[in-house]
Design a protein around this motif. Structure first.
Motif, mmCIF file in Angstrom:
data_model
loop_
_atom_site.group_PDB
_atom_site.id
_atom_site.type_symbol
_atom_site.label_atom_id
_atom_site.label_comp_id
_atom_site.label_asym_id
_atom_site.label_seq_id
_atom_site.Cartn_x
_atom_site.Cartn_y
_atom_site.Cartn_z
ATOM 1 N N ALA A 55 0.806 -1.223 0.000
ATOM 2 C CA ALA A 55 0.000 0.000 0.000
ATOM 3 C C ALA A 55 0.836 1.268 0.000
ATOM 4 O O ALA A 55 0.283 2.370 0.099
ATOM 5 N N ASP A 56 2.149 1.164 -0.119
ATOM 6 C CA ASP A 56 3.001 2.345 0.012
ATOM 7 C C ASP A 56 2.654 3.434 -0.992
ATOM 8 O O ASP A 56 2.754 4.630 -0.692
ATOM 9 N N ALA A 57 2.234 3.053 -2.206
ATOM 10 C CA ALA A 57 1.939 4.051 -3.244
ATOM 11 C C ALA A 57 0.687 4.862 -2.926
ATOM 12 O O ALA A 57 0.438 5.899 -3.558
ATOM 13 N N LEU A 58 -0.105 4.417 -1.946
ATOM 14 C CA LEU A 58 -1.341 5.123 -1.629
ATOM 15 C C LEU A 58 -1.102 6.418 -0.860
ATOM 16 O O LEU A 58 -1.948 7.318 -0.892
ATOM 17 N N SER A 59 0.026 6.522 -0.155
ATOM 18 C CA SER A 59 0.284 7.744 0.621
ATOM 19 C C SER A 59 0.345 8.983 -0.267
ATOM 20 O O SER A 59 -0.354 9.973 0.003
ATOM 21 N N PRO A 60 1.148 9.012 -1.331
ATOM 22 C CA PRO A 60 1.142 10.216 -2.185
ATOM 23 C C PRO A 60 -0.180 10.401 -2.923
ATOM 24 O O PRO A 60 -0.573 11.545 -3.220
ATOM 25 N N ALA A 61 -0.893 9.327 -3.208
ATOM 26 C CA ALA A 61 -2.158 9.452 -3.926
ATOM 27 C C ALA A 61 -3.232 10.129 -3.074
ATOM 28 O O ALA A 61 -4.060 10.898 -3.595
ATOM 29 N N PHE A 62 -3.232 9.859 -1.775
ATOM 30 C CA PHE A 62 -4.234 10.450 -0.878
ATOM 31 C C PHE A 62 -3.682 11.636 -0.080
ATOM 32 O O PHE A 62 -4.356 12.123 0.834
ATOM 33 N N ALA A 63 -2.493 12.095 -0.406
ATOM 34 C CA ALA A 63 -1.850 13.162 0.367
ATOM 35 C C ALA A 63 -2.786 14.363 0.546
ATOM 36 O O ALA A 63 -3.377 14.851 -0.412
ATOM 37 N N ALA A 64 -2.909 14.826 1.789
ATOM 38 C CA ALA A 64 -3.809 15.944 2.082
ATOM 39 C C ALA A 64 -3.472 16.504 3.454
ATOM 40 O O ALA A 64 -2.920 15.803 4.302
#
Length: 383
Positions: free
Chosen positions: A366-375
């Motif tokens: 799931a590491d790629a999800l952090s920049p995708a949901f960055a807020a």
């Protein structure tokens, strides 16, 4: 307990339970509360739990939107949750919140937000901390000199409700803000009727402020603008009160531009009121949200949501070109596992590494999800 929408003629019946939960409600304050509740009452959004005809719990679902990277997502603003003192400890609050979640789904809201009086209750039905309302104190004199040019401003009233909503929406969209909420026109009309607030409208900005309770300082409730010129003009208007108000308490974003307009910044004390998020319709929430441009990510998810089973099961999450999709898929032993709390925190931009260390997200890649949901979520409204 029977949970149903209150009729307008039943609203006075909640005054006693509100007083027992939050303190005395003077007559004038109650009259104002009744007036402000009119839009939600007429829309069937004020609920009560009845036991033998007696009101033992209450809750409201506001019809709102919430901005996520420049896109407005339909939102249920959950407010006024009360349980009669003699009924507490019997699971009434949990039953009420489960019922309100089902009704939020019925209204078609993919998301729901509340300000918690207690974290434990709301976590037990899938809510998680996601963002905050931030207040800072600014010397009024420091704001007086931020203006560069004069901007056409006018006082705003109830008849400007639609324009106020549109101006604020355009400002949040342009800034690609995450977290601020938007009200519908009837609620804005109700709020703009309040004599205590001083409201000003520009072509691309809006200001609402008032004196504090002791009339020694000013409080900015909301100041948004799409341009530097209007931003400076609105803050300078607040600063024009420097001869009578020493400080301004302002509700601002964590990276609010005003903090970079001030000539001097030293120690800042920030008061945070935390809010919690809940995904009501996971696929709709993922599709409606905006995402950082240029980021691509994907993951197999296994969601377990006891309160809203429609969210449960195996899913494939894909994010690309600022768009998100969550679609049903076959079972995958390597899926990322999370419940509604972990899903809400991920949606709000909490890093995957944090979620793993708190047990809210497990397994899978799931590491790629952090920049995708960055807020960096924030709100400018307490409800």
């Amino acid at each position: 307990m029977e949970i149903r929408a209150l009729r307008p003629d039943e609203f006075d019946g909640v005054r006693d339970i509100r007083a027992r939960a939050f303190g005395p409600v003077p007559d004038e304050a109650w009259r104002q509360r009744v007036r402000r509740a009119r839009p939600t009452l007429e829309a069937g959004r004020n609920f009560a739990g009845f036991d033998g005809g007696e009101i033992i719990a209450t809750g409201t679902l506001y019809d709102m939107t919430q901005w996520w990277h420049g896109r407005a997502v339909s939102l249920a603003g959950v407010s006024a949750i009360t349980v009669a003192p003699e009924q507490r400890g019997r699971g009434i609050g949990r039953e009420l919140m489960t019922g309100l979640l089902e009704r939020a789904a019925g209204f078609g809201h993919p998301l729901a937000v509340l300000y918690p009086a207690t974290t434990t209750l709301y976590r037990s039905v899938g809510w998680e901390h996601a963002g905050a309302e931030h207040h800072v104190e600014i010397p009024t004199e420091a704001l007086r000199t931020v203006a560069a040019d004069r901007v056409s401003l006018r006082r705003a009233g109830p008849d400007d409700a639609a324009e106020v909503a549109a101006v604020i929406g355009r400002a949040h969209r342009a800034a690609r803000d995450c977290g601020p909420v938007g009200w519908d026109e009837p609620m804005w009309r109700s709020m703009l009727e309040t004599d205590e607030h001083f409201c000003y409208l520009a072509e691309d900005g809006f200001l609402a402020y008032h004196w504090n309770e002791s009339a020694t300082g000013l409080e900015v409730l909301r100041l948004v603008a799409s341009s530097e010129r209007t931003l400076r003009a609105l803050w300078a208007l607040v600063g024009s009160g420097s001869s009578t108000a020493e400080t301004v308490r302002a509700c601002v974003a964590p990276y609010d531009p005003v903090l970079w307009l001030l000539r001097e910044r030293e120690t800042e004390y920030v008061h945070r009121s935390q809010w919690m998020l809940r995904l009501v319709d996971a696929p709709a929430a993922i599709e409606a949200r905006g995402y950082p441009s240029g980021v691509t990510a994907g993951a197999s998810l296994l969601i377990e949501d006891p309160q809203l089973p429609a969210n449960s099961g195996h899913w494939r999450l894909e994010i690309k070109d600022g768009e998100g999709r969550l679609e049903r898929t076959a079972e995958n032993a390597g899926a990322v596992r999370l419940g509604p709390r972990g899903l809400a925190a991920l949606y709000a931009g909490v890093p995957v590494a944090t979620l793993r260390r708190t047990g809210l997200l497990q397994g899978g890649d799931a590491d790629a999800l952090s920049p995708a949901f960055a807020a960096t979520p924030f709100t400018l409204d307490y409800f």
